[in-house]
Design an enzyme around this catalytic site. Structure first.
Site, PDB file in Angstrom:
ATOM      1  N   ARG A 184       0.862  -1.124  -0.260  1.00  0.00           N
ATOM      2  CA  ARG A 184      -0.745  -0.552   0.194  1.00  0.00           C
ATOM      3  C   ARG A 184       0.428   1.203  -0.449  1.00  0.00           C
ATOM      4  O   ARG A 184       0.473   2.936   0.535  1.00  0.00           O
ATOM      5  CB  ARG A 184      -0.779  -0.104   1.328  1.00  0.00           C
ATOM      6  CG  ARG A 184      -2.136  -0.909   1.026  1.00  0.00           C
ATOM      7  CD  ARG A 184      -2.829  -1.538  -0.334  1.00  0.00           C
ATOM      8  NE  ARG A 184      -3.810  -2.315  -0.119  1.00  0.00           N
ATOM      9  CZ  ARG A 184      -3.511  -3.138  -0.025  1.00  0.00           C
ATOM     10  NH1 ARG A 184      -2.638  -3.552  -1.001  1.00  0.00           N
ATOM     11  NH2 ARG A 184      -4.114  -4.252  -0.621  1.00  0.00           N
ATOM     12  N   SER A 234     -11.100  -0.526   2.278  1.00  0.00           N
ATOM     13  CA  SER A 234     -10.802  -0.234   3.754  1.00  0.00           C
ATOM     14  C   SER A 234     -10.413   0.644   4.076  1.00  0.00           C
ATOM     15  O   SER A 234      -9.546   1.184   3.467  1.00  0.00           O
ATOM     16  CB  SER A 234      -9.477  -1.354   3.323  1.00  0.00           C
ATOM     17  OG  SER A 234     -10.113  -3.074   2.885  1.00  0.00           O
ATOM     18  N   GLU A 304      -6.122   3.546   5.297  1.00  0.00           N
ATOM     19  CA  GLU A 304      -5.093   3.689   3.815  1.00  0.00           C
ATOM     20  C   GLU A 304      -6.375   4.847   3.895  1.00  0.00           C
ATOM     21  O   GLU A 304      -6.226   4.893   2.069  1.00  0.00           O
ATOM     22  CB  GLU A 304      -5.986   2.078   3.531  1.00  0.00           C
ATOM     23  CG  GLU A 304      -5.236   1.898   1.945  1.00  0.00           C
ATOM     24  CD  GLU A 304      -5.765   0.568   2.358  1.00  0.00           C
ATOM     25  OE1 GLU A 304      -6.193  -0.106   1.100  1.00  0.00           O
ATOM     26  OE2 GLU A 304      -5.620  -0.544   3.221  1.00  0.00           O
TER      27      GLU A 304
END
Length: 312
Positions: A184, A234, A304
């Site tokens: 990520r 998410s 995130e």
């Protein structure tokens, strides 16, 4: 800095000087709730959808150097605070949407194309590797910028090179081997916004159907994620060796609500807007989840989602 609050949703009738000669669509005082998957957020001072790549570059050349600049794609993975966004918001989705099979097993895609469409395009050309992108709700540019993933796959596993542009409108191509990336995250150069990326994919084996795989993954997503409710995907990254959803669940937070924002009963790493949630409600719930997980498990959850704008 909070943008001046004029009449919302006003068309730009007298375009400012920096918009001269541009062909895209400019709106002033645009509600960002219309452009985020959480369906909430304040007003953008200027909101521009470029006609194409050349039009975007012209905007960058003409834009005042002191004007704040923000980029969005499909508005997933993004929380815009209720006080709104000063300066210019550029929406690449709807403008930078070109793609081509640039070489055998090479798919070149502009940043505004939806990830789900990239997955289908690859399957249509009998290429495999990025079927997982069907489960990523954002644009390809966002997936490249954060190394988005789903179902065990990650975007940068397949990236050969990207094309970036800086604030001055200067473009350059960067090969994947010259960048550092991980879970990520991608270490992009400063003042670099992604225009497009080229994927180096694999020819599908005889009898393999990428479309069938995509269909199966979407069924799995539908069964495990609250896709019928407004959400941003998410909220937190998974800590090493664990899952953010599990940590939030065992902390007893499933269903916890602040106003119309609630931690999903279906998937604890999702916060849903049940109808009229303010961005402040969502941000407060994010803080509650981080604090409770730290107290319960001693784990610090990293975001995130991206948060921009001013508090109201």
């Amino acid at each position: 800095m909070t943008p001046p609050m004029r009449s919302p949703n006003k068309q730009a009738s007298d375009a400012p000087a920096f918009m001269r000669g541009l062909r895209g669509r400019l709106r002033v005082d645009e509600p960002m709730s219309r452009h985020t998957s959480w369906r909430t957020g304040g007003i953008a001072e200027y909101f521009y959808t470029p006609a194409n790549k050349a039009d975007l570059i012209q905007l960058l050349v003409q834009l005042p150097t002191d004007m704040p600049l923000h980029w969005i794609g499909l508005g997933s993975n993004l929380l815009v605070r209720d006080g709104g966004v000063a300066g210019m918001v550029v929406r690449t989705a709807g403008g930078l949407r070109e793609f081509e099979l640039s070489a055998p097993q090479r798919l070149s895609v502009e940043c505004g194309v939806a990830c789900a469409k990239v997955a289908r395009l690859a399957a249509r050309h009998n290429l495999t590797g990025v079927e997982f992108l069907a489960g990523v709700p954002g644009s390809f540019g966002g997936a490249l910028a954060m190394n988005a993933g789903a179902f065990g796959g990650e975007t940068w596993d397949w990236v050969e090179q990207i094309e970036c542009v800086d604030r001055r409108g200067q473009c350059k191509k960067i090969h994947a081997k010259d960048l550092s990336y991980g879970y990520r995250q991608v270490a992009l150069p400063e003042d670099c916004w992604i225009l497009s990326g080229t994927l180096a994919l694999t020819a599908a084996a005889s009898g393999y159907s990428g479309q069938d795989t995509i269909r199966s993954l979407l069924e799995k997503r539908s069964a495990s994620q609250p896709i019928q409710s407004a959400n941003a995907g998410s909220v937190f990254r998974n800590p090493r060796g664990d899952f953010a959803a599990r940590l939030i669940d065992v902390a007893g937070l499933k269903g916890r609500a602040v106003g119309d924002a609630a931690i999903s009963d279906m998937h604890a790493n999702f916060i849903v807007n049940r109808g009229a949630a303010a961005a402040a409600d969502i941000e407060r719930l994010i803080g509650i989840a981080r604090d409770r997980v730290m107290q319960h498990s001693g784990v610090e959850l990293d975001l995130e989602v991206r948060i921009i704008g001013a508090e109201k």
